[in-house]
Design an enzyme around this catalytic site. Structure first.
Site, mmCIF file in Angstrom:
data_model
loop_
_atom_site.group_PDB
_atom_site.id
_atom_site.type_symbol
_atom_site.label_atom_id
_atom_site.label_comp_id
_atom_site.label_asym_id
_atom_site.label_seq_id
_atom_site.Cartn_x
_atom_site.Cartn_y
_atom_site.Cartn_z
ATOM 1 N N LEU A 21 -11.556 0.694 -3.331
ATOM 2 C CA LEU A 21 -11.719 -0.384 -4.176
ATOM 3 C C LEU A 21 -11.266 -0.126 -5.614
ATOM 4 C CD1 LEU A 21 -14.922 -2.348 -2.921
ATOM 5 C CD2 LEU A 21 -12.527 -2.815 -2.176
ATOM 6 N N ASP A 32 -4.219 0.961 -9.472
ATOM 7 C CA ASP A 32 -5.555 0.796 -9.628
ATOM 8 C C ASP A 32 -5.637 0.470 -11.079
ATOM 9 O OD1 ASP A 32 -5.563 1.429 -6.897
ATOM 10 O OD2 ASP A 32 -6.570 3.419 -7.236
ATOM 11 N N ASP A 64 3.142 2.473 -4.902
ATOM 12 C CA ASP A 64 3.082 2.389 -6.296
ATOM 13 C C ASP A 64 3.663 3.859 -6.679
ATOM 14 O OD1 ASP A 64 0.874 3.971 -5.302
ATOM 15 O OD2 ASP A 64 -0.454 3.192 -6.940
ATOM 16 N N SER A 82 -24.069 9.066 -16.195
ATOM 17 C CA SER A 82 -23.775 8.242 -14.990
ATOM 18 C C SER A 82 -25.027 7.957 -14.417
ATOM 19 C CB SER A 82 -22.972 8.967 -14.394
ATOM 20 O OG SER A 82 -23.062 8.550 -12.941
ATOM 21 N N GLU A 95 -6.109 10.425 -14.462
ATOM 22 C CA GLU A 95 -6.668 10.730 -13.187
ATOM 23 C C GLU A 95 -6.066 11.731 -12.230
ATOM 24 O OE1 GLU A 95 -9.030 9.341 -11.539
ATOM 25 O OE2 GLU A 95 -8.858 9.577 -9.490
ATOM 26 N N SER A 153 -12.205 2.354 -7.529
ATOM 27 C CA SER A 153 -13.317 2.922 -8.344
ATOM 28 C C SER A 153 -12.967 3.729 -9.364
ATOM 29 C CB SER A 153 -14.509 3.273 -7.582
ATOM 30 O OG SER A 153 -14.248 4.344 -6.781
ATOM 31 N N GLY A 168 -15.268 5.666 -3.969
ATOM 32 C CA GLY A 168 -14.758 6.148 -2.502
ATOM 33 C C GLY A 168 -14.640 5.046 -1.504
ATOM 34 N N GLU A 219 0.837 -1.056 -0.052
ATOM 35 C CA GLU A 219 -0.208 -0.061 0.032
ATOM 36 C C GLU A 219 1.033 1.356 0.020
ATOM 37 O OE1 GLU A 219 -2.952 -0.361 -1.249
ATOM 38 O OE2 GLU A 219 -3.564 -1.615 0.500
ATOM 39 N N HIS A 220 0.677 2.194 -0.934
ATOM 40 C CA HIS A 220 1.194 3.431 -0.943
ATOM 41 C C HIS A 220 2.722 3.348 -1.627
ATOM 42 C CE1 HIS A 220 -1.976 6.321 1.052
ATOM 43 N NE2 HIS A 220 -1.999 5.247 1.371
HETATM 44 C C1 GLA Z 1 -5.197 4.778 -4.158
HETATM 45 C C2 GLA Z 1 -4.508 5.376 -5.155
HETATM 46 C C3 GLA Z 1 -3.388 4.287 -5.564
HETATM 47 C C4 GLA Z 1 -2.372 3.708 -4.465
HETATM 48 C C5 GLA Z 1 -3.382 3.415 -3.107
HETATM 49 C C6 GLA Z 1 -2.548 3.067 -1.803
HETATM 50 O O1 GLA Z 1 -5.812 3.415 -4.674
HETATM 51 O O2 GLA Z 1 -5.131 5.565 -6.361
HETATM 52 O O3 GLA Z 1 -2.402 4.786 -6.787
HETATM 53 O O4 GLA Z 1 -1.584 4.701 -4.029
HETATM 54 O O5 GLA Z 1 -4.341 4.437 -3.034
HETATM 55 O O6 GLA Z 1 -1.654 1.754 -2.208
#
Ligand code: GLA
Length: 312
Positions: free
Chosen positions: A102, A149, A17, A47, A137, A104, A99, A14-15
């Site tokens: 996951l 993601d 990337d 939407s 994004e 999205s 939000g 996590e974090h």
């Molecule tokens: C969000 C971001 C990703 C990643 C995660 C944490 O999903 O969009 O790029 O940094 O948080 O792992």
């Protein structure tokens, strides 16, 4: 025609990337779906979630807020890649909660990019699709995200975890054991990443803040260990790795919140063998790994208070 992009959970990593590290996401069976057809001179998307229609010019000029800014961001990035100016008329829908951590937003961008590329005959290689959607994004929301993601949505396959090296987008798939259930429990605390400390964390990391750096270094090691544990189907090791990951996100990276810590505890008490928050934190979902036979009991116990589903 329809185009689909799945959401993801992240088993660990996590974090990492945006730090060029490792991650281990799994594409889930909840997704974003775009349906539509080529149109004359503009891009129009309805939407279902927001019950709103947005129109964007073929060069990407369009709304600067709401969900429409993401559509505009993708259109602009594809135009910059030389996409033929073909319009589009369609809808966007799906069953992926927004939000909730996951992926999205990533899935949203990828589904749109696939649709718009396809109607204009633009064939983007998978890694270019990933990077284009990540740029879209970041450009449209200002969130300095990595490609986790988008990579999971493009490269993930059902029943497999994706070993992802975010420095090169090199990747490989590792099959998940058949009798392993990946459950998702939603804390109900939903957020938009631009309203969280996400960008602060990235800045702190880049400034060399020692605990932030320690999280990234230890998290990369945990991804490597988790890949070995998955390949050996060593659930005791997975339990330890996910617990250490949760502690690191709580203490070193400071992106967990008491509600998520508590939901992790509840998942373990309910019979999951491993659990941790998934995604950026600050709210959103927890993943719980359970032996498939125990999964219904875990789901039943957690469902009394949370929205829970089996994601894989
Ligand atoms: C969000 C971001 C990703 C990643 C995660 C944490 O999903 O969009 O790029 O940094 O948080 O792992």
């Amino acid at each position: 025609m329809t185009w689909i992009a799945p959401g993801r959970v992240n088993l660990i990593g996590e974090h990492t990337d945006y730090a060029g590290g490792l991650a281990l996401p799994v594409a889930i069976d909840r997704s974003v779906v775009v349906a539509g057809k080529p149109a004359a001179d503009r891009i129009r998307l309805h939407s279902e979630r927001f019950d709103e229609t947005v129109t964007v010019a073929l060069d990407g000029v369009g709304p600067e807020d709401g969900w429409g800014r993401r559509l505009a961001g993708v259109v602009a990035e594809l135009a910059a890649l030389g996409r033929e100016p073909v319009g589009f008329d369609g809808t966007i829908a799906g069953d992926l909660p927004a939000g909730a951590g996951l992926g999205s937003s990533g899935a949203f961008g990828v589904a749109i990019a696939k649709a718009l590329s396809s109607v204009a005959g633009l064939e983007l290689p998978p890694l270019e699709l990933v990077e284009t959607c990540r740029r879209a994004e970041a450009r449209s929301t200002g969130v300095p995200c990595g490609a986790l993601d988008q990579a999971a949505a493009v490269l993930g396959r059902p029943g497999h975890a994706l070993v992802l090296d975010c420095s090169s987008l090199e990747h490989r798939l590792v099959p998940l054991p058949d009798d392993l259930a990946v459950l998702v429990a939603d804390s109900g605390i939903h957020r938009r990443l631009e309203e969280t400390a996400y960008a602060d964390r990235r800045r702190e990391l880049e400034a060399g803040h020692s605990r932030r750096v320690r999280h990234i270094e230890s998290e990369n090691e945990r991804v490597q260990a988790a890949v070995v544990a998955l390949e050996r189907d060593d659930r005791a090791a997975l339990a330890e790795i996910l617990a250490a990951g949760q502690a690191s996100l709580r203490d070193d990276y400071e992106v967990s919140i008491p509600e998520l810590d508590c939901l992790v505890e509840e998942a373990l008490r309910a019979g999951a063998f491993a659990a941790r928050l998934t995604g950026a934190g600050f709210g959103g979902c927890v993943i719980a790994l359970a032996d498939a036979g125990r999964a219904p009991a875990v789901v039943a116990a957690l469902s009394r208070r949370y929205a829970v589903f089996r994601a894989v």
